[in-house]
Design an enzyme around this catalytic site. Structure first.
Site, PDB file in Angstrom:
ATOM      1  N   GLN A  82      36.045  -3.668 -13.336  1.00  0.00           N
ATOM      2  CA  GLN A  82      36.165  -2.664 -12.265  1.00  0.00           C
ATOM      3  C   GLN A  82      34.990  -1.686 -12.273  1.00  0.00           C
ATOM      4  O   GLN A  82      35.139  -0.515 -11.912  1.00  0.00           O
ATOM      5  CB  GLN A  82      37.478  -1.898 -12.401  1.00  0.00           C
ATOM      6  N   SER A  83      33.812  -2.152 -12.650  1.00  0.00           N
ATOM      7  CA  SER A  83      32.642  -1.273 -12.719  1.00  0.00           C
ATOM      8  C   SER A  83      32.244  -0.733 -11.341  1.00  0.00           C
ATOM      9  O   SER A  83      31.983  -1.510 -10.410  1.00  0.00           O
ATOM     10  CB  SER A  83      31.471  -2.059 -13.320  1.00  0.00           C
ATOM     11  N   ASN A  84      32.189   0.584 -11.233  1.00  0.00           N
ATOM     12  CA  ASN A  84      31.667   1.205 -10.011  1.00  0.00           C
ATOM     13  C   ASN A  84      30.174   0.902  -9.876  1.00  0.00           C
ATOM     14  O   ASN A  84      29.669   0.667  -8.791  1.00  0.00           O
ATOM     15  CB  ASN A  84      31.846   2.722 -10.061  1.00  0.00           C
ATOM     16  N   CYS A  86      28.462  -1.713 -10.960  1.00  0.00           N
ATOM     17  CA  CYS A  86      28.179  -3.076 -10.495  1.00  0.00           C
ATOM     18  C   CYS A  86      28.420  -3.195  -8.991  1.00  0.00           C
ATOM     19  O   CYS A  86      27.632  -3.814  -8.282  1.00  0.00           O
ATOM     20  CB  CYS A  86      29.034  -4.086 -11.261  1.00  0.00           C
TER      21      CYS A  86
END
Ligand SMILES: *Cc1c(COP(=O)(O)O)cnc(C)c1O
Length: 348
Positions: A82-84, A86
């Site tokens: 859930q990387s913002n 990325c």
């Protein structure tokens, strides 16, 4: 080389707006009228864009400019499912006609919504790696880059959070924007408070303050970081490493501060970096009940949504420091984004 005006891509909607929260949060109701009133402001860096919402967009304006200058057509970066960061990188890449390749820690994010759903919709190339391989992720990105190279394709690697030398120019510029806001509304901030996840936003704001405070009296502001995961000592070292990398861009730094000296800057950083512990809860991406409660309170009183990974923990720390009178009179919180993470499933 970036300088004051570029090369910098324009990806986000800047300047982002600043709002005052003091009255909505009834900050001064308990105080006697002759006491100095506290004022709390929020800078909405989550308004940097929709798909591009969040703090990584400022860093990417410089990082992707460097990628393009080097002639790259593929951009490799890494992060959690859930990387913002990325999601913002993948979005910016598609906007610029570059191919995003993400190294995600964990198993397939299918069905988990949030940032991952956007990565998927953008058709980002995804390589899944086991979370235990995190310490080797830079080498893994380099390995992917070599594989592209063997096919005659030039790739460019961005470390987690775009927290590295060139990315740091994003929040040097972010600090300049805050300074301009202060001058335009006649506020002299005592503290600027921000979440610390990979350290780059803090490093940029700290360096921005360092560079500009030598040229204007208005700028005597504390830059306060709230750790959302590791102990503050780990982040202090990380931030010093980022500042050391940024110091190599001498020409760009001298365009802001003509007599910039890397050694003098790093010496001041060693004592000046201020990262607060005690609000990270059980660790990265594990929601902290006190932060969740504080976020609920903010939402009910202002309509502003925080995420549980970053901004909720940072804001909880800020309110604690504010209520115990440790931040001064005029305080600015930088909302760094995270709404898509809020919509996504973090685990399982
Ligand atoms: C990445 C991130 C942070 C932390 O910023 P760093 O520069 O990595 O320290 C804070 N908030 C949100 C929403 C983020 O995505």
């Amino acid at each position: 080389m970036p300088n004051k005006n570029g090369p910098r891509l324009q990806l986000g909607n800047y300047p982002t707006p600043v709002f005052e929260l003091s009255n909505m949060l009834k900050l001064n109701e308990m105080q006697k009228s002759d006491e100095a009133h506290q004022r709390l402001w929020i800078k909405r860096d989550d308004y940097s864009g929709l798909e591009l919402s969040g703090n990584k967009t400022r860093k990417l304006e410089f990082a992707l400019a460097e990628a393009q200058m080097q002639g790259a057509t593929v951009v490799i970066t890494a992060g959690a499912i859930q990387s913002n960061h990325c999601r913002q990188t993948a979005t910016a890449c598609r906007w610029l006609g570059l191919k995003p390749h993400l190294l995600l820690f964990g198993e397939s994010g299918k069905g988990k919504g949030g940032n991952f759903l956007i990565d998927e919709t953008l058709g980002a190339e995804i390589t899944y790696v086991h979370p235990k391989d995190y310490p080797n992720y830079l080498e893994m990105m380099e390995h992917l880059k070599e594989q592209y190279q063997a096919q005659g394709i030039k790739a460019y690697c961005i470390p987690i959070g775009a927290s590295y030398g060139i990315g740091n120019f994003g929040y040097i510029e972010g600090y300049r924007e805050i300074l301009e806001w202060q001058l335009s509304v006649g506020v002299a901030l005592d503290s600027i408070v921000v979440a610390v996840g990979s350290g780059g936003t803090y490093a940029g704001l700290w360096l921005g303050h360092y560079l500009y405070s030598q040229q204007t009296e208005q700028a005597a502001t504390r830059i306060v970081g709230i750790s959302i995961s590791s102990p503050s000592s780990v982040f202090k070292d990380k931030i010093l490493a980022i500042l050391t990398e940024t110091a190599q861009y001498q020409e760009a730094l001298r365009a802001i501060l003509p007599d910039f000296n890397a050694e003098a800057m790093l010496k001041e950083a060693k004592t000046g970096i201020e990262i607060i512990d005690g609000f990270q809860g059980a660790g990265y991406a594990i929601p902290d009940p006190a932060a969740v409660e504080r976020s609920q309170w903010l939402a009910e009183n202002t309509g502003i949504i925080l995420d549980s990974v970053y901004t909720g923990k940072a804001f909880n720390g800020l309110m604690h420091l504010l209520q115990t009178d440790q931040l001064g009179k005029d305080v600015l919180f930088v909302h760094t984004g995270g709404l898509f993470g809020f919509f996504g499933h973090q685990e399982g």
